[in-house]
Design a protein around this motif. Structure first.
Motif, PDB file in Angstrom:
ATOM      1  N   THR A  34       0.828  -1.215   0.000  1.00  0.00           N
ATOM      2  CA  THR A  34       0.000   0.000   0.000  1.00  0.00           C
ATOM      3  C   THR A  34       0.860   1.263   0.000  1.00  0.00           C
ATOM      4  N   TYR A  58       2.004   1.622  -3.665  1.00  0.00           N
ATOM      5  CA  TYR A  58       0.855   1.978  -4.499  1.00  0.00           C
ATOM      6  C   TYR A  58       0.440   3.429  -4.244  1.00  0.00           C
ATOM      7  N   CYS A  93      -6.023  -6.588 -12.871  1.00  0.00           N
ATOM      8  CA  CYS A  93      -5.713  -5.162 -13.056  1.00  0.00           C
ATOM      9  C   CYS A  93      -6.483  -4.541 -14.219  1.00  0.00           C
ATOM     10  N   THR A 135       3.081  -6.178 -10.214  1.00  0.00           N
ATOM     11  CA  THR A 135       1.811  -6.617  -9.637  1.00  0.00           C
ATOM     12  C   THR A 135       1.010  -7.488 -10.606  1.00  0.00           C
TER      13      THR A 135
END
Length: 190
Positions: free
Chosen positions: A54, A57, A88, A170
């Motif tokens: 996080t 991101y 995604c 990711t």
């Protein structure tokens, strides 16, 4: 898929109970988004993994940048399209639809961004993100100069490279673990 609430094919259940700070973060997500994104749930088997994810991101996608939030989401979708990352494409395609107010733009980004009505700056940015994804070792000064020629700064180039790099990572994790997008993404902003 495991029977617990983990949205991947791996048997890595979320911490139970969640640490207070993580529960607060999940509550904010639920309030603002109407859901807790499955990617966060997938990382919630270990606080340090979730916090690292996080932090990166949020820095790349939400912090100050010469790239707009929409442009960063467009990069995410183009990279994810090349990598065929279902999670995604669904999640960030919804973000492109929402931020642009154009339900077809997310689809064009997912299918073939070259079909979208883009300004020269956006086109150059996405071409560079695609090159990072398909052939990063071939990038030369002329590729960076092409970005400068359409008004992107060296800091913008750094941000493009980092957003594209993050989603290349990711995408691979999401695909390798069979991560599933939240059902809510499919209908958003259509």
């Amino acid at each position: 898929m495991p029977k617990h609430d983990c949205p991947t094919a791996l048997d890595l259940p979320m911490m139970d109970p969640l640490p207070t700070e993580i529960q607060k973060y999940f509550d904010i997500c639920q309030e603002k988004l109407g859901m807790v994104p499955n990617v966060l749930k997938a990382y919630a088997f270990a606080a340090e993994k979730l916090n690292a994810f996080t932090a990166m991101y949020n820095d790349l996608m939400l912090a100050d940048s010469g790239l707009t939030k929409l442009e960063r989401e467009m990069i995410a979708v183009v990279v994810s399209s090349i990598n065929k990352c279902f999670y995604c494409l669904v999640a960030h395609g919804a973000a492109v639809r929402e931020l642009s107010g154009d339900p077809t733009l997310g689809e064009k980004m997912a299918m073939n961004y070259r079909m979208a009505d883009l300004d020269p700056r956006q086109r150059a940015m996405l071409d560079f993100a695609a090159l990072i994804t398909t052939s990063s070792a071939t990038i030369e000064e002329q590729d960076r100069q092409a970005l400068r020629d359409v008004g992107l700064s060296d800091r913008d180039i750094w941000d493009i490279a980092n957003v594209a790099g993050f989603f290349n990572m990711t995408n691979r994790v999401a695909s390798a673990t069979a991560m599933q997008p939240n059902e809510e993404y499919h209908a958003q902003c259509r």
